[in-house]
Scaffold this motif. Sequence first.
Motif, mmCIF file in Angstrom:
data_model
loop_
_atom_site.group_PDB
_atom_site.id
_atom_site.type_symbol
_atom_site.label_atom_id
_atom_site.label_comp_id
_atom_site.label_asym_id
_atom_site.label_seq_id
_atom_site.Cartn_x
_atom_site.Cartn_y
_atom_site.Cartn_z
ATOM 1 N N PHE A 4 -47.472 -66.073 -78.443
ATOM 2 C CA PHE A 4 -47.524 -64.623 -78.379
ATOM 3 C C PHE A 4 -48.827 -64.168 -77.637
ATOM 4 O O PHE A 4 -49.538 -64.715 -77.318
ATOM 5 C CB PHE A 4 -47.324 -63.822 -79.643
ATOM 6 C CG PHE A 4 -48.482 -64.468 -80.670
ATOM 7 C CD1 PHE A 4 -49.650 -63.685 -80.736
ATOM 8 C CD2 PHE A 4 -48.293 -65.449 -81.665
ATOM 9 C CE1 PHE A 4 -50.703 -64.217 -81.541
ATOM 10 C CE2 PHE A 4 -49.052 -65.955 -82.561
ATOM 11 C CZ PHE A 4 -50.306 -65.251 -82.549
ATOM 12 N N ASP A 5 -48.510 -62.873 -77.089
ATOM 13 C CA ASP A 5 -49.724 -62.327 -76.396
ATOM 14 C C ASP A 5 -50.329 -61.130 -77.201
ATOM 15 O O ASP A 5 -49.682 -60.195 -77.408
ATOM 16 C CB ASP A 5 -49.060 -61.814 -75.022
ATOM 17 C CG ASP A 5 -50.132 -61.177 -74.352
ATOM 18 O OD1 ASP A 5 -51.348 -60.865 -74.627
ATOM 19 O OD2 ASP A 5 -49.827 -60.958 -73.205
ATOM 20 N N THR A 7 -53.177 -59.658 -76.711
ATOM 21 C CA THR A 7 -53.646 -58.506 -75.901
ATOM 22 C C THR A 7 -52.605 -57.696 -75.511
ATOM 23 O O THR A 7 -52.820 -56.297 -75.701
ATOM 24 C CB THR A 7 -54.145 -59.206 -74.601
ATOM 25 O OG1 THR A 7 -55.336 -59.950 -74.928
ATOM 26 C CG2 THR A 7 -54.778 -58.047 -73.626
ATOM 27 N N GLN A 8 -51.453 -58.025 -75.137
ATOM 28 C CA GLN A 8 -50.198 -56.966 -74.926
ATOM 29 C C GLN A 8 -49.908 -56.342 -76.019
ATOM 30 O O GLN A 8 -49.519 -55.163 -76.113
ATOM 31 C CB GLN A 8 -49.088 -57.987 -74.446
ATOM 32 C CG GLN A 8 -48.076 -57.113 -73.840
ATOM 33 C CD GLN A 8 -46.744 -57.941 -73.282
ATOM 34 O OE1 GLN A 8 -46.881 -59.019 -73.272
ATOM 35 N NE2 GLN A 8 -45.639 -57.193 -73.105
ATOM 36 N N ASP A 9 -49.792 -57.106 -77.106
ATOM 37 C CA ASP A 9 -49.473 -56.585 -78.647
ATOM 38 C C ASP A 9 -50.471 -55.204 -78.867
ATOM 39 O O ASP A 9 -50.052 -54.318 -79.090
ATOM 40 C CB ASP A 9 -49.442 -57.533 -79.734
ATOM 41 C CG ASP A 9 -49.178 -57.050 -80.875
ATOM 42 O OD1 ASP A 9 -49.915 -55.878 -81.534
ATOM 43 O OD2 ASP A 9 -47.985 -57.310 -81.618
ATOM 44 N N ASP A 61 -41.121 -59.010 -80.022
ATOM 45 C CA ASP A 61 -42.131 -59.246 -79.108
ATOM 46 C C ASP A 61 -43.305 -58.905 -79.733
ATOM 47 O O ASP A 61 -44.305 -59.119 -78.954
ATOM 48 C CB ASP A 61 -41.822 -58.840 -77.756
ATOM 49 C CG ASP A 61 -41.908 -57.415 -77.574
ATOM 50 O OD1 ASP A 61 -41.767 -56.572 -78.328
ATOM 51 O OD2 ASP A 61 -42.183 -57.077 -76.272
#
Length: 173
Positions: A4-5, A7-9, A61
Amino acid sequence: MAPFDLTQDLEFRRLAFSWLDSKSARGSRSLSRIEINEFKDHVPQARHRLFNQEGIWKPADLVGTLSVTSGLASSRHNPYIDRITSDGLVEYAFTDAPTKQSHNEGLRLAEKYDLPIIYFRAVQRSLYDAYFPVRVRGIDENRRVALLDLASGMTSSSRADIDFGAEIAGVKV
């Protein structure tokens, strides 16, 4: 589990908090279900809605839960009643639905990664007070509750008027 990301979360969460801050006049007014649902339609970078009716909302996501939503405490159809602990934390019950256990896992992950979430508290039918950023400060597996810290992200302009008129340390106030 897929990678998972984080930072994007976190960027998505900051976008949501900023939008909620402006929409709720810095927490000073309640939001209708319709207003909350405007996020996905009116913010170009919004890939998810902010909540999923009543309950725990974890988009696929995102690493952990994005929001939790309470029902009206006065509703006879609400099997989950949020309570405030003597430490000032909100006890938010896990879902009992066998097909939605991944939602409970989302709360565990929010605690594990110290992810800020949104707590939508119903104040009238289809009208909510939004508290954010909120931290999951513990999971009580025996009682099947997440302990939410509404004060952790509080700023001078944050909503601070939570009144459960409920139990504090087992005493009705």
